[in-house]
Design a protein around this motif. Structure first.
Motif, PDB file in Angstrom:
ATOM      1  N   LEU A 236     -24.940  13.899 -79.477  1.00 24.56           N
ATOM      2  CA  LEU A 236     -25.192  14.570 -78.207  1.00 24.56           C
ATOM      3  C   LEU A 236     -23.904  15.150 -77.639  1.00 24.56           C
ATOM      4  O   LEU A 236     -22.872  14.468 -77.618  1.00 24.56           O
ATOM      5  CB  LEU A 236     -25.758  13.592 -77.175  1.00 24.56           C
ATOM      6  N   TRP A 237     -23.959  16.394 -77.200  1.00 22.50           N
ATOM      7  CA  TRP A 237     -22.920  17.011 -76.404  1.00 22.50           C
ATOM      8  C   TRP A 237     -23.480  17.260 -75.011  1.00 22.50           C
ATOM      9  O   TRP A 237     -24.705  17.293 -74.816  1.00 22.50           O
ATOM     10  CB  TRP A 237     -22.458  18.335 -77.012  1.00 22.50           C
ATOM     11  N   PHE A 238     -22.593  17.417 -74.032  1.00 22.17           N
ATOM     12  CA  PHE A 238     -23.045  17.653 -72.665  1.00 22.17           C
ATOM     13  C   PHE A 238     -22.474  18.964 -72.148  1.00 22.17           C
ATOM     14  O   PHE A 238     -21.277  19.233 -72.284  1.00 22.17           O
ATOM     15  CB  PHE A 238     -22.619  16.503 -71.741  1.00 22.17           C
ATOM     16  N   GLN A 239     -23.348  19.757 -71.514  1.00 22.45           N
ATOM     17  CA  GLN A 239     -22.948  21.064 -70.991  1.00 22.45           C
ATOM     18  C   GLN A 239     -22.421  20.961 -69.566  1.00 22.45           C
ATOM     19  O   GLN A 239     -22.930  20.176 -68.750  1.00 22.45           O
ATOM     20  CB  GLN A 239     -24.150  22.017 -71.002  1.00 22.45           C
TER      21      GLN A 239
ATOM     22  N   ARG B  29     -16.663  12.690 -66.726  1.00 17.22           N
ATOM     23  CA  ARG B  29     -16.434  11.247 -66.869  1.00 17.22           C
ATOM     24  C   ARG B  29     -17.721  10.510 -67.195  1.00 17.22           C
ATOM     25  O   ARG B  29     -17.735   9.596 -68.039  1.00 17.22           O
ATOM     26  CB  ARG B  29     -15.807  10.697 -65.584  1.00 17.22           C
ATOM     27  N   ARG B  30     -18.820  10.889 -66.532  1.00 14.56           N
ATOM     28  CA  ARG B  30     -20.107  10.238 -66.816  1.00 14.56           C
ATOM     29  C   ARG B  30     -20.533  10.463 -68.261  1.00 14.56           C
ATOM     30  O   ARG B  30     -21.012   9.542 -68.931  1.00 14.56           O
ATOM     31  CB  ARG B  30     -21.183  10.773 -65.867  1.00 14.56           C
ATOM     32  N   ALA B  31     -20.364  11.686 -68.748  1.00 17.35           N
ATOM     33  CA  ALA B  31     -20.735  11.980 -70.131  1.00 17.35           C
ATOM     34  C   ALA B  31     -19.898  11.158 -71.099  1.00 17.35           C
ATOM     35  O   ALA B  31     -20.414  10.626 -72.097  1.00 17.35           O
ATOM     36  CB  ALA B  31     -20.577  13.471 -70.407  1.00 17.35           C
ATOM     37  N   GLU B  32     -18.621  11.050 -70.812  1.00 18.86           N
ATOM     38  CA  GLU B  32     -17.737  10.278 -71.679  1.00 18.86           C
ATOM     39  C   GLU B  32     -18.150   8.802 -71.702  1.00 18.86           C
ATOM     40  O   GLU B  32     -18.246   8.190 -72.771  1.00 18.86           O
ATOM     41  CB  GLU B  32     -16.301  10.435 -71.202  1.00 18.86           C
ATOM     42  N   ARG B  33     -18.411   8.231 -70.514  1.00 19.91           N
ATOM     43  CA  ARG B  33     -18.805   6.827 -70.441  1.00 19.91           C
ATOM     44  C   ARG B  33     -20.141   6.585 -71.137  1.00 19.91           C
ATOM     45  O   ARG B  33     -20.350   5.535 -71.760  1.00 19.91           O
ATOM     46  CB  ARG B  33     -18.907   6.377 -68.977  1.00 19.91           C
ATOM     47  N   ALA B  34     -21.062   7.550 -71.034  1.00 17.59           N
ATOM     48  CA  ALA B  34     -22.405   7.370 -71.590  1.00 17.59           C
ATOM     49  C   ALA B  34     -22.434   7.461 -73.109  1.00 17.59           C
ATOM     50  O   ALA B  34     -23.401   7.002 -73.734  1.00 17.59           O
ATOM     51  CB  ALA B  34     -23.363   8.400 -70.985  1.00 17.59           C
ATOM     52  N   GLY B  35     -21.416   8.067 -73.702  1.00 15.53           N
ATOM     53  CA  GLY B  35     -21.369   8.156 -75.154  1.00 15.53           C
ATOM     54  C   GLY B  35     -21.584   9.539 -75.735  1.00 15.53           C
ATOM     55  O   GLY B  35     -21.783   9.681 -76.947  1.00 15.53           O
ATOM     56  N   TYR B  36     -21.541  10.562 -74.892  1.00 12.23           N
ATOM     57  CA  TYR B  36     -21.598  11.930 -75.417  1.00 12.23           C
ATOM     58  C   TYR B  36     -20.331  12.205 -76.221  1.00 12.23           C
ATOM     59  O   TYR B  36     -19.277  11.608 -75.975  1.00 12.23           O
ATOM     60  CB  TYR B  36     -21.742  12.937 -74.272  1.00 12.23           C
ATOM     61  N   GLN B  37     -20.432  13.126 -77.174  1.00 17.54           N
ATOM     62  CA  GLN B  37     -19.330  13.330 -78.115  1.00 17.54           C
ATOM     63  C   GLN B  37     -18.530  14.598 -77.881  1.00 17.54           C
ATOM     64  O   GLN B  37     -17.503  14.803 -78.534  1.00 17.54           O
ATOM     65  CB  GLN B  37     -19.897  13.301 -79.541  1.00 17.54           C
ATOM     66  N   ALA B  38     -18.966  15.447 -76.974  1.00 20.14           N
ATOM     67  CA  ALA B  38     -18.224  16.673 -76.654  1.00 20.14           C
ATOM     68  C   ALA B  38     -18.740  17.232 -75.349  1.00 20.14           C
ATOM     69  O   ALA B  38     -19.850  16.898 -74.892  1.00 20.14           O
ATOM     70  CB  ALA B  38     -18.348  17.707 -77.770  1.00 20.14           C
TER      71      ALA B  38
ATOM     72  N   CYS C 105      -9.489  20.529 -70.691  1.00 21.71           N
ATOM     73  CA  CYS C 105      -9.188  19.995 -72.023  1.00 21.71           C
ATOM     74  C   CYS C 105      -8.176  18.849 -71.950  1.00 21.71           C
ATOM     75  O   CYS C 105      -8.281  17.860 -72.694  1.00 21.71           O
ATOM     76  CB  CYS C 105      -8.668  21.102 -72.935  1.00 21.71           C
ATOM     77  N   ASP C 106      -7.214  18.962 -71.044  1.00 23.65           N
ATOM     78  CA  ASP C 106      -6.179  17.929 -70.912  1.00 23.65           C
ATOM     79  C   ASP C 106      -6.709  16.653 -70.280  1.00 23.65           C
ATOM     80  O   ASP C 106      -6.220  15.558 -70.581  1.00 23.65           O
ATOM     81  CB  ASP C 106      -5.011  18.454 -70.070  1.00 23.65           C
ATOM     82  N   ARG C 107      -7.701  16.786 -69.403  1.00 27.55           N
ATOM     83  CA  ARG C 107      -8.120  15.650 -68.579  1.00 27.55           C
ATOM     84  C   ARG C 107      -9.307  14.880 -69.140  1.00 27.55           C
ATOM     85  O   ARG C 107      -9.736  13.896 -68.522  1.00 27.55           O
ATOM     86  CB  ARG C 107      -8.431  16.141 -67.159  1.00 27.55           C
ATOM     87  N   THR C 108      -9.864  15.314 -70.234  1.00 23.71           N
ATOM     88  CA  THR C 108     -10.967  14.579 -70.850  1.00 23.71           C
ATOM     89  C   THR C 108     -10.573  14.132 -72.238  1.00 23.71           C
ATOM     90  O   THR C 108      -9.809  14.814 -72.933  1.00 23.71           O
ATOM     91  CB  THR C 108     -12.251  15.423 -70.903  1.00 23.71           C
ATOM     92  N   ALA C 109     -11.105  12.982 -72.626  1.00 26.85           N
ATOM     93  CA  ALA C 109     -10.885  12.506 -73.988  1.00 26.85           C
ATOM     94  C   ALA C 109     -11.838  13.168 -74.975  1.00 26.85           C
ATOM     95  O   ALA C 109     -11.680  13.008 -76.193  1.00 26.85           O
ATOM     96  CB  ALA C 109     -11.070  10.991 -74.034  1.00 26.85           C
TER      97      ALA C 109
END
Length: 369
Positions: A129-132, A147-156, A227-231
Motif C-alpha cells: 500500500l502507498w498513500f496519496q 506520519r499516520r501513513a508511516e505509523r500504519a505501515g504504508y510503504q510510500a 522527502c527530507d522529513r519522512t522515512a
C-alpha cells in the motif's frame, strides 16, 4: 454486419452496466474529464497508435509478469490508482479495491480523499500500500497524514502535483455535484475536510472544496522538505515532461507517475503514453517511472512497459467493476488484465517485462522491421 468490438469491450460493458446502477451524477463524476474532454479521449486513443512486432519460436510458455515497485515485489504490473470517495460506487469503498488488489497480486495507492480512513483500509490489505497526498494550505495536516501513513505501515507517499486547483469539469457543474450523506473525506480534520453543499447546477462541491484547501504555492523546495522529513519514499504523480521529471529526481523523489490525472485537470494536455518516453529518458535510473491513464487491456500494459514504464496504474475500470460487483468484480477485472498481458507476451515471444526491445511499431507510420 455487427460492429467490431473495441479492444476494451469488456471494460466498455462494465461501464455501461455500472451506469445503469449508479446515480447519473455519480456516473458522470467517475466518467468525466476537464473542458471538452479531449485529453480524456486521447488517453485511450494513444495506445491504438502502436502495433506489436512479434517474435516466433522463442519457446515462451509462461512469461514472468512480475516487477518491483520501490522494492516491493508484485506479481502483476498493474496497480490501483488513487481515486477519491470510492464509497460513491460501493459501500465498502476503498476497502474493496484494496482487498481486490491484494488478491490479484497488485499494489494499491489509497487516496487522501478516501471515504474509509487510512488505518481501516490497511486492515483489508494483503498487498503493498502507498498513500496519496495533495498539497494543502494547512501544511500541518499534510505532515500529520504522512506520519499516520508511516505509523500504519504504508510503504510510500504519492504526492499528486497536478492539482493546484481543479480543472473545469462540466459534467459536475451541470449536475451540481455534491457528496451524498455518508460519503466524506474521513482522513481530514473537520476544519479542512468538510465538503460544502451546493445549491444546484452550476457548482461542484468537489471543486469548491479543492479551491478552499489546495495549495497552489506548493513548489519544488516544498517537495524536497517532504522527502527530507519522512522515512517513506516519495513518488510524484502528474508529471508530463522531462523537465519536471528531472526536478522531481533532483528534489529526492524516488519515483514519478506520468499522468494527466485521467484527463480531469488540463484539457489538451499531452496524453500520458506520449509523454512517457521523454520522462524515461530524462531520469534514467535515478528514479522509477510509472504510467497512469487510458489502460483498459493487457496489451496496453505491454505497450507501456515497452516504452519504459515499470508498472501502470488503472482507475476508472476498477470503479466500474466495484459498482457492478464489489471486490469480486474488481478481482475478475485484474485477472482479465493479467490473462490478456500473459497472452500478448506469449504471442510476441517475450519472456519478461525487461525483454521488450523492438516490440513496438507506430501504426500506419513505420511498419518496417
Amino acid at each position: 454486419m455487427a460492429p467490431v468490438p473495441s479492444h476494451s469491450a469488456v471494460v466498455d460493458e462494465l461501464e455501461r452496466t455500472a451506469e445503469a446502477v449508479l446515480p447519473q451524477s455519480v456516473a458522470d463524476f467517475v466518467r468525466g474529464g476537464a473542458g471538452d474532454e479531449l485529453t480524456l479521449g486521447w488517453e485511450r486513443e494513444a495506445f491504438g497508435e502502436y502495433a506489436l512486432r512479434p517474435l516466433v519460436l522463442g519457446g515462451v510458455d509462461r512469461p514472468d509478469l512480475s516487477t518491483t515497485m520501490l522494492g516491493s515485489r508484485v506479481s502483476l504490473p498493474v496497480a490501483v490508482a488513487p481515486m477519491a470517495y470510492q464509497r460513491l460506487v460501493h459501500p465498502a469503498g476503498e476497502r474493496a479495491t484494496t482487498e481486490a488488489a491484494g488478491r490479484a497480486g497488485a499494489l494499491t495507492v489509497v487516496p487522501m480523499l478516501s471515504s474509509v480512513c487510512l488505518e481501516e483500509v490497511i486492515g483489508a490489505a494483503t498487498g503493498p500500500l502507498w498513500f496519496q497526498l495533495y498539497p494543502l494550505r494547512d501544511r500541518e495536516v499534510v505532515a500529520d497524514l504522512a506520519r499516520r501513513a508511516e505509523r500504519a505501515g504504508y510503504q510510500a507517499l504519492v504526492l499528486t502535483a497536478d492539482a493546484p486547483r481543479l480543472g473545469t469539469r462540466r459534467r459536475d457543474l451541470r449536475n451540481g455535484f455534491a457528496l451524498p450523506p455518508g460519503v466524506e473525506p474521513v482522513n481530514l480534520p473537520r476544519r479542512v475536510g468538510t465538503v460544502a453543499e451546493v445549491d444546484g447546477a452550476g457548482e461542484s462541491a468537489i471543486a469548491l472544496h479543492a479551491e478552499a484547501t489546495h495549495d497552489a504555492t506548493f513548489g519544488w523546495e516544498d517537495l524536497a522538505r517532504l522527502c527530507d522529513r519522512t522515512a517513506l519514499p516519495v513518488v510524484v504523480k502528474g508529471v508530463l515532461c522531462a523537465e519536471d521529471a528531472r526536478r522531481a529526481a533532483d528534489m529526492g523523489a524516488q519515483g514519478v507517475i506520468v499522468s494527466s490525472h485521467g484527463g480531469r485537470q488540463l484539457d489538451r494536455a499531452v496524453p500520458s503514453l506520449h509523454a512517457l518516453p521523454e520522462v524515461v529518458e530524462a531520469v534514467g535510473d535515478r528514479c522509477e517511472v510509472y504510467l497512469d491513464g487510458g489502460v483498459r487491456h493487457g496489451t496496453d500494459v505491454l505497450i507501456a512497459a515497452a516504452l519504459g514504464a515499470r508498472a501502470v496504474f488503472t482507475g476508472r475500470p476498477l470503479l466500474w467493476a466495484l459498482a457492478v460487483g464489489g471486490a469480486d468484480a474488481a478481482v475478475d477485472l485484474l485477472a482479465r488484465l493479467r490473462g490478456e498481458l500473459e497472452e500478448a507476451m506469449v504471442l510476441t515471444g517475450r519472456a519478461g517485462l525487461t525483454d521488450l526491445d523492438g516490440l513496438l511499431r507506430r501504426r500506419r507510420k513505420d511498419w518496417a522491421c
